[in-house]
Scaffold this motif. Structure first.
Motif, mmCIF file in Angstrom:
data_model
loop_
_atom_site.group_PDB
_atom_site.id
_atom_site.type_symbol
_atom_site.label_atom_id
_atom_site.label_comp_id
_atom_site.label_asym_id
_atom_site.label_seq_id
_atom_site.Cartn_x
_atom_site.Cartn_y
_atom_site.Cartn_z
ATOM 1 N N GLY A 99 12.087 9.477 4.301
ATOM 2 C CA GLY A 99 11.190 9.561 3.149
ATOM 3 C C GLY A 99 10.423 8.313 2.816
ATOM 4 N N TYR A 100 10.669 7.218 3.548
ATOM 5 C CA TYR A 100 9.924 5.982 3.267
ATOM 6 C C TYR A 100 9.279 5.490 4.561
ATOM 7 C CZ TYR A 100 12.164 5.635 -1.320
ATOM 8 O OH TYR A 100 12.580 5.875 -2.610
ATOM 9 N N GLU A 101 7.962 5.359 4.523
ATOM 10 C CA GLU A 101 7.236 4.908 5.721
ATOM 11 C C GLU A 101 7.385 3.402 5.882
ATOM 12 O OE1 GLU A 101 3.179 6.264 5.969
ATOM 13 O OE2 GLU A 101 2.622 4.600 7.275
ATOM 14 N N LYS A 102 8.028 2.990 6.981
ATOM 15 C CA LYS A 102 8.130 1.565 7.343
ATOM 16 C C LYS A 102 8.585 0.692 6.159
ATOM 17 C CE LYS A 102 4.318 2.091 10.690
ATOM 18 N NZ LYS A 102 3.772 3.401 10.207
ATOM 19 N N ILE A 103 9.596 1.134 5.428
ATOM 20 C CA ILE A 103 9.988 0.405 4.221
ATOM 21 C C ILE A 103 10.436 -1.022 4.541
ATOM 22 C CG2 ILE A 103 12.400 1.220 4.231
ATOM 23 C CD1 ILE A 103 12.131 1.313 1.096
ATOM 24 N N GLN B 241 0.862 -1.196 0.000
ATOM 25 C CA GLN B 241 0.000 0.000 0.000
ATOM 26 C C GLN B 241 0.896 1.242 0.000
ATOM 27 O OE1 GLN B 241 -3.400 -0.094 -0.079
ATOM 28 N NE2 GLN B 241 -3.490 2.144 -0.166
ATOM 29 N N ILE B 242 0.667 2.159 -0.904
ATOM 30 C CA ILE B 242 1.504 3.363 -0.994
ATOM 31 C C ILE B 242 1.014 4.409 0.001
ATOM 32 C CG2 ILE B 242 2.216 5.256 -2.547
ATOM 33 C CD1 ILE B 242 3.533 2.465 -3.005
ATOM 34 N N SER B 243 1.969 5.071 0.657
ATOM 35 C CA SER B 243 1.634 6.108 1.654
ATOM 36 C C SER B 243 1.488 7.467 0.977
ATOM 37 C CB SER B 243 2.767 6.172 2.698
ATOM 38 O OG SER B 243 2.971 4.881 3.255
ATOM 39 N N GLY B 244 1.122 8.450 1.771
ATOM 40 C CA GLY B 244 0.997 9.827 1.277
ATOM 41 C C GLY B 244 2.359 10.366 0.847
ATOM 42 N N ALA B 245 2.338 11.335 -0.066
ATOM 43 C CA ALA B 245 3.589 11.821 -0.663
ATOM 44 C C ALA B 245 4.305 12.799 0.258
ATOM 45 C CB ALA B 245 3.291 12.520 -1.995
ATOM 46 N N LYS B 246 5.564 12.464 0.613
ATOM 47 C CA LYS B 246 6.381 13.343 1.472
ATOM 48 C C LYS B 246 6.457 14.744 0.854
ATOM 49 C CE LYS B 246 11.023 13.232 1.095
ATOM 50 N NZ LYS B 246 11.716 14.487 0.821
ATOM 51 N N ASN B 247 6.718 14.799 -0.451
ATOM 52 C CA ASN B 247 6.985 16.103 -1.071
ATOM 53 C C ASN B 247 5.728 16.906 -1.350
ATOM 54 O OD1 ASN B 247 9.602 15.399 -0.813
ATOM 55 N ND2 ASN B 247 9.940 14.947 -2.975
ATOM 56 N N ALA B 248 4.570 16.288 -1.050
ATOM 57 C CA ALA B 248 3.317 17.059 -1.095
ATOM 58 C C ALA B 248 2.971 17.526 0.320
ATOM 59 C CB ALA B 248 2.185 16.198 -1.645
ATOM 60 N N HIS C 125 -4.073 11.079 5.226
ATOM 61 C CA HIS C 125 -3.136 10.308 4.399
ATOM 62 C C HIS C 125 -1.714 10.881 4.539
ATOM 63 C CE1 HIS C 125 -2.103 8.176 0.353
ATOM 64 N NE2 HIS C 125 -2.070 7.311 1.364
ATOM 65 N N VAL C 126 -1.401 11.265 5.799
ATOM 66 C CA VAL C 126 -0.074 11.824 6.078
ATOM 67 C C VAL C 126 0.883 10.665 6.359
ATOM 68 C CG1 VAL C 126 1.263 13.231 7.694
ATOM 69 C CG2 VAL C 126 -1.039 13.963 7.000
ATOM 70 N N PRO C 127 2.002 10.583 5.669
ATOM 71 C CA PRO C 127 2.922 9.460 5.897
ATOM 72 C C PRO C 127 3.676 9.601 7.210
ATOM 73 C CG PRO C 127 3.894 11.006 4.345
ATOM 74 C CD PRO C 127 2.515 11.518 4.650
ATOM 75 N N ASP C 128 4.006 8.450 7.794
ATOM 76 C CA ASP C 128 4.709 8.452 9.088
ATOM 77 C C ASP C 128 6.213 8.519 8.808
ATOM 78 O OD1 ASP C 128 5.115 5.955 11.757
ATOM 79 O OD2 ASP C 128 5.707 8.074 11.569
ATOM 80 N N LEU C 129 6.746 9.732 8.659
ATOM 81 C CA LEU C 129 8.140 9.942 8.253
ATOM 82 C C LEU C 129 8.810 10.897 9.240
ATOM 83 C CD1 LEU C 129 7.446 10.778 4.494
ATOM 84 C CD2 LEU C 129 8.156 8.550 5.417
ATOM 85 N N THR C 130 10.104 10.798 9.372
ATOM 86 C CA THR C 130 10.788 11.726 10.289
ATOM 87 C C THR C 130 10.689 13.154 9.769
ATOM 88 O OG1 THR C 130 12.835 11.040 9.199
ATOM 89 C CG2 THR C 130 12.418 10.144 11.375
ATOM 90 N N ASP C 131 10.720 13.323 8.436
ATOM 91 C CA ASP C 131 10.588 14.700 7.916
ATOM 92 C C ASP C 131 9.236 15.309 8.287
ATOM 93 O OD1 ASP C 131 13.070 14.816 6.857
ATOM 94 O OD2 ASP C 131 12.463 15.161 4.797
ATOM 95 N N VAL C 132 8.209 14.498 8.309
ATOM 96 C CA VAL C 132 6.863 15.002 8.647
ATOM 97 C C VAL C 132 6.796 15.331 10.138
ATOM 98 C CG1 VAL C 132 4.432 14.350 8.819
ATOM 99 C CG2 VAL C 132 5.712 13.832 6.742
#
Ligand code: EPZ
Length: 420
Positions: free
Chosen positions: A399-403, A17-24, A43-50
């Protein structure tokens, strides 16, 4: 610092399943500063940048609550400067400049650093803000802007490498509250910029032309709160498609936007990869022998620079000579040396990497350096025989949620080693 340990050679099969876009999501979170009303972002991705961006908004005085993949942000009362250390650490934080200037008529951010992929100047951001009437002082590592009034005008925002994504985001976010009409020429057309424009319009902005090189923004007095669902991350989707091709497996990628991925899909098909579009899903597997390709990274809708490293990893497995030319950033080949440690044969000629592919890669310890280079090393480890340890994977977590979990669900033998 955490590492990933990968035992290669397993064809990946199954669904992801693809997560929300970091760069959006980063510029969209910054745009919530434009109103004192609550905004809900889904649909916010779980990323350190976020997480970083959330902390930056809080340091500016905004209230941020997170429930799963839903952020509620309310910038009721905010100040024009945030936590210097936080802002300095993440280049994407530059996108708070435009919204802060529009809301408060003044802003102060730390000058974003460069990174391994290039110097990352912000001259075009500053050119656009000055055109709108801002006075800018850059000193002591700070960018200080102020503008008693923001007046709409015509701005050409193209630079030496074409449009600027976050530059377009910044100027668009400032122009929505300017007096009169702003026309941005040579605007970035990336889907992430369009997603931001859609969010701003939901807040009451008047933006036309999103997705085209010419944006027309009619300033309004104020913006209200809005709800928004972030588009899927096309770069994450491309990364999993390449994982299927590299491991000779078959992956169904769900919750994607294939229409945002035309250049990648076209190039993968040229490389002998079978890509089937099924609505918002993609089914990807090898369609026979891999073929060498020539790739040049370009502004959207050309081949994305954020997929360059991953494509290079695929070409390492492909018998023949492939040429990969990087036209967006001046030094985005930090993955070349590390791929070489896995047995790849790549030489660099100016902006191009010449890949002599076809040899089987063999596992080794490698070092991640930037977000997409790290992804390329993980992909190479999945295809290599033996074990590969990818160190400093904090780059990856940006940039990758739980890759690692997503890859494990596809059958990869991958584990995260927490450094004690
Ligand atoms: C965004 O960075 C993305 N980051 C990058 O993704 C992406 O690679 C890049 O756009 C290009 O698509 C986010 O959205 C958070 P640019 P951005 O301004 O906006 C030059 C990833 O891996 N330039 O479009 O900072 C610049 O040096 C990251 O997810 C100027 O000359 O990139 C580059 O050569 C990496 N002056 C080119 O333009 C400026 O003022 C494109 O940069 C600004 C940029």
């Amino acid at each position: 610092m955490d590492s990933l340990l990968i035992k290669g050679g397993v064809p990946l099969h199954g669904d992801v399943q693809i997560s929300g876009a970091k760069n959006a999501v980063l510029p969209i979170m910054a745009a919530t500063l434009l109103t004192n009303e609550p905004c809900v972002i889904r649909h916010v991705p779980d990323l350190t940048d976020v997480k970083f961006m959330g902390k930056i908004l809080q340091s500016l005085g905004a209230e941020v609550t997170i429930e799963g993949d839903t952020f509620t942000v309310q910038a009721r009362r905010i100040k024009g400067h945030g936590d210097y250390e936080l802002i300095r650490k993440m280049r994407g934080s530059i996108c708070i400049l435009g919204p802060l200037l529009a809301r408060l008529r003044k802003a102060e951010v730390s000058q974003p650093g460069g990174c391994v992929i290039g110097t990352r100047p912000i001259d075009l951001h500053l050119k656009g803000l000055r055109a709108l009437g801002a006075k800018i002082v850059v000193d002591e590592g700070y960018v200080r802007v102020q503008a008693p009034r923001l007046i709409g005008t015509e701005i050409f925002l193209g630079g030496r490498a074409g449009p600027t994504v976050l530059g377009t985001a910044n100027i668009m976010s400032a122009a929505v509250l300017a007096e009169g009409v702003t026309i941005i020429e040579s605007a970035a057309c990336e889907p992430e910029v369009t997603d931001l424009a859609n969010f701003l319009n939901a807040m009451g902005a008047k933006i036309q032309g999103a997705g085209s090189p010419t944006l027309t923004i009619t300033g309004v007095k104020e913006l209200h709160g809005a709800e928004h669902e972030v588009i899927p991350d096309r770069i994450e989707a491309a990364t999993f498609a390449i994982a299927a091709a590299m491991t000779n497996g078959e992956i169904t990628i769900h919750g994607a936007r294939p229409d945002h991925m035309n250049a990648v899909i076209d190039k993968l098909r040229e490389a002998g990869v079978k890509v089937e579009r099924r609505g918002t899903s993609l089914v990807v597997k090898r369609g026979g022998k891999l073929q060498p390709v020539d790739v040049t990274t370009l502004p959207y809708a050309g081949f994305p620079t954020d997929v360059q490293a991953q494509m290079m990893a695929l070409m390492c497995l492909t018998p023949g000579i492939s040429i990969i030319t990087e036209r967006i950033f001046e030094s985005r080949f930090s993955h070349v040396a590390e791929l070489g440690r896995l047995g790849a044969d790549i030489s660099i000629e100016g902006p191009s990497a010449i890949v002599k592919g076809g040899k089987r890669l063999s596992g080794a310890p490698v070092m991640a350096s930037d977000l997409r280079a790290s992804a390329a090393l993980v992909l190479a480890g999945l295809a290599a025989k033996g074990s590969t340890q990818v160190n400093r994977i904090y780059h990856l977590d940006r940039g990758y949620e739980k890759i690692d979990q997503k890859l494990k669900q596809l059958g990869a033998r991958i584990s995260r080693i927490q450094e004690t």
